[in-house]
Design a protein around this motif. Structure first.
Motif, PDB file in Angstrom:
ATOM      1  N   ALA A   1       1.223  -0.885  -0.170  1.00 31.25           N
ATOM      2  CA  ALA A   1      -0.305   0.345  -0.407  1.00 31.25           C
ATOM      3  C   ALA A   1       0.616   1.184   0.667  1.00 31.25           C
ATOM      4  O   ALA A   1       0.325   1.830  -0.786  1.00 31.25           O
ATOM      5  CB  ALA A   1      -0.968   0.132   0.653  1.00 31.25           C
TER       6      ALA A   1
ATOM      7  N   PHE B   1      -3.531   8.393   0.971  1.00 32.90           N
ATOM      8  CA  PHE B   1      -4.010   7.170  -0.008  1.00 32.90           C
ATOM      9  C   PHE B   1      -3.470   5.641   0.789  1.00 32.90           C
ATOM     10  O   PHE B   1      -4.127   4.687   1.002  1.00 32.90           O
ATOM     11  CB  PHE B   1      -3.829   7.356  -0.981  1.00 32.90           C
ATOM     12  CG  PHE B   1      -4.363   6.480  -1.552  1.00 32.90           C
ATOM     13  CD1 PHE B   1      -5.226   5.744  -2.132  1.00 32.90           C
ATOM     14  CD2 PHE B   1      -3.470   5.007  -2.177  1.00 32.90           C
ATOM     15  CE1 PHE B   1      -6.429   4.719  -2.950  1.00 32.90           C
ATOM     16  CE2 PHE B   1      -3.793   3.593  -2.819  1.00 32.90           C
ATOM     17  CZ  PHE B   1      -4.680   3.265  -3.262  1.00 32.90           C
ATOM     18  N   ASP B   2      -1.981   6.171   0.871  1.00 31.05           N
ATOM     19  CA  ASP B   2      -1.847   4.887   1.510  1.00 31.05           C
ATOM     20  C   ASP B   2      -1.976   4.088   2.682  1.00 31.05           C
ATOM     21  O   ASP B   2      -1.748   3.679   3.131  1.00 31.05           O
ATOM     22  CB  ASP B   2      -0.039   5.426   1.782  1.00 31.05           C
ATOM     23  CG  ASP B   2       0.460   5.445   0.867  1.00 31.05           C
ATOM     24  OD1 ASP B   2       0.374   4.864  -0.868  1.00 31.05           O
ATOM     25  OD2 ASP B   2       1.451   5.930   0.032  1.00 31.05           O
TER      26      ASP B   2
ATOM     27  N   LEU C   1      -5.252   2.272   3.176  1.00 27.40           N
ATOM     28  CA  LEU C   1      -5.483   1.538   1.528  1.00 27.40           C
ATOM     29  C   LEU C   1      -4.933   0.491   2.974  1.00 27.40           C
ATOM     30  O   LEU C   1      -5.639  -0.598   3.133  1.00 27.40           O
ATOM     31  CB  LEU C   1      -4.777   1.298   0.597  1.00 27.40           C
ATOM     32  CG  LEU C   1      -4.757  -0.029  -0.219  1.00 27.40           C
ATOM     33  CD1 LEU C   1      -6.010   0.087  -0.715  1.00 27.40           C
ATOM     34  CD2 LEU C   1      -3.683   0.673  -1.584  1.00 27.40           C
TER      35      LEU C   1
ATOM     36  N   ASN D   1      -7.499  -0.827   5.480  1.00 25.33           N
ATOM     37  CA  ASN D   1      -8.297  -1.370   4.931  1.00 25.33           C
ATOM     38  C   ASN D   1      -8.464  -3.308   5.138  1.00 25.33           C
ATOM     39  O   ASN D   1      -7.805  -3.610   4.721  1.00 25.33           O
ATOM     40  CB  ASN D   1      -9.176  -0.651   3.079  1.00 25.33           C
ATOM     41  CG  ASN D   1     -10.139  -1.621   3.427  1.00 25.33           C
ATOM     42  OD1 ASN D   1     -10.428  -2.437   2.800  1.00 25.33           O
ATOM     43  ND2 ASN D   1     -11.249  -0.629   3.184  1.00 25.33           N
TER      44      ASN D   1
ATOM     45  N   TYR E   1      -8.953  -4.580   1.942  1.00 29.27           N
ATOM     46  CA  TYR E   1      -8.119  -4.742   1.181  1.00 29.27           C
ATOM     47  C   TYR E   1      -6.767  -6.241   1.590  1.00 29.27           C
ATOM     48  O   TYR E   1      -6.414  -6.946   0.733  1.00 29.27           O
ATOM     49  CB  TYR E   1      -7.641  -3.624   0.926  1.00 29.27           C
ATOM     50  CG  TYR E   1      -6.091  -3.616   0.206  1.00 29.27           C
ATOM     51  CD1 TYR E   1      -5.268  -3.416  -0.768  1.00 29.27           C
ATOM     52  CD2 TYR E   1      -4.613  -3.485   1.460  1.00 29.27           C
ATOM     53  CE1 TYR E   1      -3.943  -3.069  -1.328  1.00 29.27           C
ATOM     54  CE2 TYR E   1      -2.880  -2.967   0.897  1.00 29.27           C
ATOM     55  CZ  TYR E   1      -2.930  -3.248   0.305  1.00 29.27           C
ATOM     56  OH  TYR E   1      -1.719  -3.712  -0.501  1.00 29.27           O
TER      57      TYR E   1
END
Length: 506
Positions: free
Chosen positions: A136, A144-145, A148, A151, A154
């Motif tokens: 990620a 964003f990293d 992610l 999550n 993911y």
């Protein structure tokens, strides 16, 4: 558990070659080799050193130094000495199965080797969670990293995809896995570790903002038991020294050089862990440290401090590659050792199936199904971080139980087989063995106790649910080998099994 090295690994974490459990570290066709003291010390360092666990200890700041030293004294050194004597005394196949079986019989020996395998299976998701986070953090921007990596859908998707892909590749044999492990060890652990320490030193020397109080006490606050839980996990970071003990007879003058090499390796391991951990603590505020992605954040912050933030993404890619190399060997390694013991008559024939490359496909499929079930269980936990912590603690508990058996067996064998030749003996006669064995036993039992306490630093949801999951899960996994042994039959022994019998009928 550690990142991969060219030679090995284990549970807390360390990739070992496929036959290390089954053959005591060497195959029968290997020529006699002679290992120098410093070379042996380096072998142990590369087997043990890991980067993933540093953020967990960075939460303790300067007190992390105490925990590393404590674990080295009461765990790392006793394991190394006890395993060296047992490996030299019983050089035949079997590893811990033979060592503990010689003292207490095959039932307990089977339980010990099963615990090694089971701890690795439980540990698999934790190292793959880190791989998912590293993947990620290859992208941009950092926000964003982070989203992610946190999550769960993911994480579980990546975890299962990587694990089953590596398992399928392993079916083709160990050659490709070993090559990937070597490259992963170099570019995913050794080089990133050196960079982390160098960046940390440069960061402090440049007078950058510090989030670490260098004047804080090295002695931790023992009044808060919750703060001791993550510290107990440091024992698993140091696990695996028993793997290299099988080479004790290949050393020049083992009686002198083995203890010295263990001392050198211990100092090197502690220094690497301490400097790396303090580097993480220097750039991340204590309250912001995440044990799963803290290392990745540290690299980002360190490179950004020198105007090169994009190199943080490069480091994430290198760490992810290192995990792939590690997993590629660990997938097959412990299961191959379990196969050798199983073919000696302790596992049903269905679990003894191998392919043309000698890979234990049946055990690997069972292993994969267990990993899949553990991953699905993530959905009942409040966060990826809490899942990481729960599985790490469960693996620690199971592995520590194996070490408890190891220490007690070593002491018992001094009395049940007193006249047996011991090319390497713990100095001090039986008194020396008692001192080393009791020291290691005390450390393992203390760590076991703390492993059942919910950590204060991590949101694990309901403490009752967390502790209940640990107790029930550990009890089930610890009982499984005794159930299997109770139902094992003489006709389970494979016709091609060359596993030598025990020296005694204990």
């Amino acid at each position: 558990m550690t990142e991969p090295s060219p030679a090995a690994a284990m549970p807390g974490g360390k990739p070992k070659s496929a036959g290390w459990l089954a053959h005591g570290g060497q195959t029968k066709t290997q020529p006699k080799i002679v290992i120098g003291m410093l070379a042996f010390a380096v072998m142990n360092v590369t087997t043990i050193v890991s980067l993933r666990g540093m953020p967990a200890q960075a939460e303790y700041g300067m007190a992390s130094i105490f925990y590393y030293l404590f674990a080295a004294i009461v765990f790392l050194v006793p394991v190394a000495l006890v395993a060296a004597e047992l490996a030299a005394t019983f050089p035949k196949q079997g590893g811990v199965f033979r060592w503990i079986g010689e003292a207490f019989g095959p039932r307990w020996g089977f339980a010990a080797i099963y615990y090694q395998w089971q701890a690795v299976v439980i540990w698999f998701p934790t190292v793959l969670i880190f791989a998912a986070a590293a993947l990620a953090y290859i992208w941009w921007p950092p926000a964003f990293d982070q989203a992610l990596a946190d999550n769960k859908v993911y994480t579980i998707t990546v975890l299962l995809a990587v694990y089953w892909l590596v398992t399928l590749v392993t079916f083709r044999g160990m050659a490709a896995s070993t090559r990937l492990s070597w490259l992963g060890g170099l570019f995913g652990t050794i080089i990133p570790g050196a960079i982390l320490i160098a960046l940390g030193v440069a960061y402090v020397a440049a007078g950058k903002p510090m989030h670490l109080d260098l004047h804080a006490s090295v002695i931790p606050d023992f009044s808060d038991f919750h703060n001791m839980v993550l510290a107990a996990s440091v024992f698993l970071y140091f696990a695996g020294m028993e793997m290299q003990a099988v080479h004790v007879q290949d050393l020049k003058n083992p009686t002198r050089n083995y203890p010295l090499s263990v001392l050198i390796a211990t100092v090197m391991v502690v220094v690497i862990f301490v400097l790396g951990t303090l580097a993480v603590g220097a750039v991340i505020p204590r309250e912001a440290i995440d044990i799963n992605r803290g290392l990745l954040v540290a690299y980002n912050e360190l490179w950004a401090a020198f105007g090169l933030p994009w190199l943080g993404n490069v480091m994430a890619a290198m760490l992810a590659f290192g995990v792939l190399g590690q997993v590629s060997v660990i997938v097959a390694g412990p299961s191959t050792g379990l196969l050798a013991v199983g073919k000696a008559g302790y596992l049903p024939h269905v679990l003894q199936k191998t392919n043309t490359h000698g890979i234990p496909v049946a055990i690997l499929i069972l292993q994969g199904l267990l990993v899949t079930l553990l991953c699905v269980a993530f959905t009942v936990l409040p966060s990826v971080e809490s899942a990481y912590q729960l599985l790490s603690q469960m693996a620690t508990i199971i592995y520590l139980v194996m070490y408890v058996l190891l220490y007690v067996a070593a002491i018992r064998l001094r009395y049940t087989q007193p006249d047996r030749e011991r090319p390497f003996r713990i100095p001090g006669g039986n008194v020396g063995m008692w001192l080393v064995g009791l020291l290691g036993l005390a450390g393992a039992l203390v760590a076991l106790g703390f492993s059942f306490i919910p950590p204060a630093q991590i949101s694990t949801g309901s403490p009752v649910l967390y502790v209940g999951a640990l107790v029930v899960g550990s009890a089930v996994f610890l009982a499984i080998p005794f159930v299997i042994y109770a139902f094992h039959k003489p006709d389970w022994k494979a016709a091609d099994s060359d596993f030598e019998p025990f020296e005694t009928a204990a």
